[in-house]
Design a protein around this motif. Structure first.
Motif, PDB file in Angstrom:
ATOM      1  N   LEU A  40       5.175   0.090  19.869  1.00 48.45           N
ATOM      2  CA  LEU A  40       4.895   1.269  19.065  1.00 48.45           C
ATOM      3  C   LEU A  40       5.198   0.862  17.493  1.00 48.45           C
ATOM      4  CD1 LEU A  40       6.058   4.208  18.620  1.00 48.45           C
ATOM      5  CD2 LEU A  40       8.318   3.957  18.676  1.00 48.45           C
ATOM      6  N   GLU A  41       4.341   1.622  16.238  1.00 45.24           N
ATOM      7  CA  GLU A  41       4.380   1.342  15.105  1.00 45.24           C
ATOM      8  C   GLU A  41       4.979   2.559  14.691  1.00 45.24           C
ATOM      9  OE1 GLU A  41       1.258   0.590  11.303  1.00 45.24           O
ATOM     10  OE2 GLU A  41       0.808  -0.326  13.318  1.00 45.24           O
ATOM     11  N   VAL A  42       6.318   2.339  13.993  1.00 48.20           N
ATOM     12  CA  VAL A  42       6.905   3.902  13.205  1.00 48.20           C
ATOM     13  C   VAL A  42       6.985   3.223  11.932  1.00 48.20           C
ATOM     14  CG1 VAL A  42       9.240   4.343  13.009  1.00 48.20           C
ATOM     15  CG2 VAL A  42       9.068   3.433  15.064  1.00 48.20           C
ATOM     16  N   GLY A  43       5.351   4.403  10.983  1.00 43.32           N
ATOM     17  CA  GLY A  43       4.633   4.562   9.975  1.00 43.32           C
ATOM     18  C   GLY A  43       3.726   3.500   9.948  1.00 43.32           C
ATOM     19  N   VAL A  44       3.236   4.604  11.055  1.00 43.03           N
ATOM     20  CA  VAL A  44       1.948   3.894  11.147  1.00 43.03           C
ATOM     21  C   VAL A  44       0.504   3.774  10.422  1.00 43.03           C
ATOM     22  CG1 VAL A  44       0.626   5.541  12.558  1.00 43.03           C
ATOM     23  CG2 VAL A  44      -0.059   3.162  12.598  1.00 43.03           C
ATOM     24  N   GLY A  45       1.730   5.012   9.868  1.00 39.84           N
ATOM     25  CA  GLY A  45       0.767   5.277   7.871  1.00 39.84           C
ATOM     26  C   GLY A  45      -0.790   5.667   8.450  1.00 39.84           C
ATOM     27  N   THR A  46      -2.093   5.468   7.614  1.00 40.86           N
ATOM     28  CA  THR A  46      -3.749   4.673   8.000  1.00 40.86           C
ATOM     29  C   THR A  46      -4.109   4.135   9.084  1.00 40.86           C
ATOM     30  OG1 THR A  46      -3.793   3.435   6.038  1.00 40.86           O
ATOM     31  CG2 THR A  46      -3.676   5.419   5.492  1.00 40.86           C
ATOM     32  N   GLY A  47      -3.705   2.789   9.163  1.00 38.79           N
ATOM     33  CA  GLY A  47      -4.191   2.369  10.394  1.00 38.79           C
ATOM     34  C   GLY A  47      -3.857   0.766  10.354  1.00 38.79           C
ATOM     35  N   LEU A  48      -3.671   0.689   9.504  1.00 41.61           N
ATOM     36  CA  LEU A  48      -4.097  -0.306   8.680  1.00 41.61           C
ATOM     37  C   LEU A  48      -3.702  -1.544   9.580  1.00 41.61           C
ATOM     38  CD1 LEU A  48      -3.553  -1.073   4.735  1.00 41.61           C
ATOM     39  CD2 LEU A  48      -5.455  -0.571   5.770  1.00 41.61           C
ATOM     40  N   VAL A  91       2.852   6.220  14.954  1.00 36.14           N
ATOM     41  CA  VAL A  91       3.875   7.883  14.616  1.00 36.14           C
ATOM     42  C   VAL A  91       4.191   7.225  13.186  1.00 36.14           C
ATOM     43  CG1 VAL A  91       5.293   7.844  16.645  1.00 36.14           C
ATOM     44  CG2 VAL A  91       6.752   7.014  14.767  1.00 36.14           C
ATOM     45  N   ASP A  92       3.750   8.871  12.464  1.00 39.65           N
ATOM     46  CA  ASP A  92       3.951   9.187  10.851  1.00 39.65           C
ATOM     47  C   ASP A  92       4.436  10.067  10.695  1.00 39.65           C
ATOM     48  OD1 ASP A  92       3.077   6.554   8.374  1.00 39.65           O
ATOM     49  OD2 ASP A  92       3.274   8.997   7.701  1.00 39.65           O
ATOM     50  N   LEU A  93       5.284  10.344   9.275  1.00 40.77           N
ATOM     51  CA  LEU A  93       5.839  11.591   8.936  1.00 40.77           C
ATOM     52  C   LEU A  93       4.976  12.435   8.326  1.00 40.77           C
ATOM     53  CD1 LEU A  93       8.507  13.178   8.839  1.00 40.77           C
ATOM     54  CD2 LEU A  93       8.853  11.651   6.689  1.00 40.77           C
ATOM     55  N   SER A  94       4.018  11.502   8.319  1.00 42.32           N
ATOM     56  CA  SER A  94       3.119  12.473   7.722  1.00 42.32           C
ATOM     57  C   SER A  94       1.471  12.810   7.841  1.00 42.32           C
ATOM     58  CB  SER A  94       1.903  11.226   5.960  1.00 42.32           C
ATOM     59  OG  SER A  94       0.551  11.392   5.703  1.00 42.32           O
ATOM     60  N   GLU A  95       1.175  14.073   8.532  1.00 43.77           N
ATOM     61  CA  GLU A  95       0.126  13.720   9.018  1.00 43.77           C
ATOM     62  C   GLU A  95      -1.330  14.351   8.282  1.00 43.77           C
ATOM     63  OE1 GLU A  95      -0.484  18.759   9.602  1.00 43.77           O
ATOM     64  OE2 GLU A  95       1.754  18.979  10.095  1.00 43.77           O
ATOM     65  N   HIS A  96      -1.342  13.581   6.836  1.00 42.70           N
ATOM     66  CA  HIS A  96      -2.585  13.078   6.362  1.00 42.70           C
ATOM     67  C   HIS A  96      -3.158  11.349   6.198  1.00 42.70           C
ATOM     68  CE1 HIS A  96      -2.771  16.930   3.805  1.00 42.70           C
ATOM     69  NE2 HIS A  96      -1.521  16.542   3.818  1.00 42.70           N
ATOM     70  N   MET A  97      -1.676  11.045   6.758  1.00 48.21           N
ATOM     71  CA  MET A  97      -1.874   9.502   7.129  1.00 48.21           C
ATOM     72  C   MET A  97      -2.307   9.325   8.182  1.00 48.21           C
ATOM     73  SD  MET A  97      -1.240   7.161   4.217  1.00 48.21           S
ATOM     74  CE  MET A  97       0.102   6.787   3.261  1.00 48.21           C
ATOM     75  N   ASN A 151       9.060  12.016  13.220  1.00 51.70           N
ATOM     76  CA  ASN A 151      10.004  11.510  12.610  1.00 51.70           C
ATOM     77  C   ASN A 151      10.823  10.163  12.789  1.00 51.70           C
ATOM     78  OD1 ASN A 151      12.509  11.515  10.942  1.00 51.70           O
ATOM     79  ND2 ASN A 151      13.082  13.715  10.557  1.00 51.70           N
ATOM     80  N   ALA A 152      11.153   9.530  11.841  1.00 53.87           N
ATOM     81  CA  ALA A 152      11.400   8.275  12.694  1.00 53.87           C
ATOM     82  C   ALA A 152      13.162   8.415  13.093  1.00 53.87           C
ATOM     83  CB  ALA A 152      11.787   6.686  11.764  1.00 53.87           C
ATOM     84  N   HIS A 153      13.645   9.196  12.519  1.00 53.91           N
ATOM     85  CA  HIS A 153      14.922  10.070  13.060  1.00 53.91           C
ATOM     86  C   HIS A 153      14.952  10.391  14.275  1.00 53.91           C
ATOM     87  CE1 HIS A 153      16.828  10.667   8.598  1.00 53.91           C
ATOM     88  NE2 HIS A 153      16.294   9.386   9.300  1.00 53.91           N
ATOM     89  N   HIS A 154      14.159  10.881  14.762  1.00 56.54           N
ATOM     90  CA  HIS A 154      13.574  12.065  16.373  1.00 56.54           C
ATOM     91  C   HIS A 154      12.431  11.534  17.058  1.00 56.54           C
ATOM     92  CE1 HIS A 154      17.499  13.538  15.029  1.00 56.54           C
ATOM     93  NE2 HIS A 154      16.445  14.807  13.867  1.00 56.54           N
ATOM     94  N   LEU A 155      12.797  10.111  18.106  1.00 57.80           N
ATOM     95  CA  LEU A 155      11.916   9.705  18.311  1.00 57.80           C
ATOM     96  C   LEU A 155      11.415  10.221  19.810  1.00 57.80           C
ATOM     97  CD1 LEU A 155      11.968   5.993  17.230  1.00 57.80           C
ATOM     98  CD2 LEU A 155      10.303   7.814  16.283  1.00 57.80           C
TER      99      LEU A 155
END
Length: 216
Positions: A49-57, A71-77, A100-104
């Protein structure tokens, strides 16, 4: 020093702005850390699991045998990451979610490794997020954190405090302490700091491995 805003709304605005250009800016600068995170996660097991995957770099760096969820908080990312997965044919990436990382939203003991690449300093309640990471981690698994992690000692610590507001403008914090993560592990008692590895450039970034203790 002015109070730094770590709110979820602030982070969403930051990454909405950065999503279109994030890859161009950070692919080379963070490449060593990204490769290190992917290798350490794969060494811990195949279910990642990658938390804060962003743009997938980081996604292209995981071995094909892995099963990666991001997972990421940003729909754009997440939108950028999905485009990357489709364009590059990254079949080992099984799912990408806005979360949200607070609620996986995963069952207990789902993953052999949970990665937090360059996100721990941005989460409003890092300890709560780490508790969630621990919950979804399989026994004996690892939490792997990459970030600008400060020591807070001497001249380096003073510099970290001074530049913290500047780093925050691009979504980072320079004032976050390694000891904060180590203290979380010590309080729980079922994790140990297995490694803190300096990476490019010249150890400015760190990759930290937290190993779950089966006997705890």
């Amino acid at each position: 020093m002015a109070k730094i805003n770590h709110s979820i709304e602030h982070q969403q605005k930051v990454y909405q702005k950065w999503a279109p250009i994030y890859d161009r800016v950070y692919r080379g600068f963070l490449g060593d850390a990204h490769r290190t995170v992917a290798k350490l996660a794969a060494d811990a097991g195949d279910d990642i699991l990658e938390v804060g995957v962003g743009t997938g770099l980081i996604l292209p760096h995981y071995p094909a045998r892995c099963r990666v969820t991001g997972v990421d908080l940003s729909e754009h990312m997440i939108s950028k990451a999905r485009e990357k997965v489709e364009r590059q044919g990254l079949d080992h990436v099984k799912a990408l979610h806005v979360m949200n990382a607070h609620h996986l939203d995963f069952a207990d003991r789902s993953f052999t490794a949970v990665c937090l690449p360059f996100v721990i300093t941005l989460i409003p309640d890092p300890e709560r997020a780490l508790d969630e990471c621990a919950r979804v981690l399989k026994p004996g698994g690892e939490i792997i954190i990459a970030s600008k992690l400060g020591h807070g000692r001497g001249l380096q610590g003073a510099i970290e405090e001074v530049v913290a507001p500047l780093a925050h403008r691009v979504g980072w914090s320079s004032a976050f302490r390694i000891s904060r993560i180590a203290d979380w592990a010590a309080r729980r008692g079922d994790f140990e700091v297995a490694e803190i590895r300096p990476v490019f450039p010249n150890g400015f970034f760190k990759v930290m491995r937290l190993k779950h203790r089966l006997s705890a």
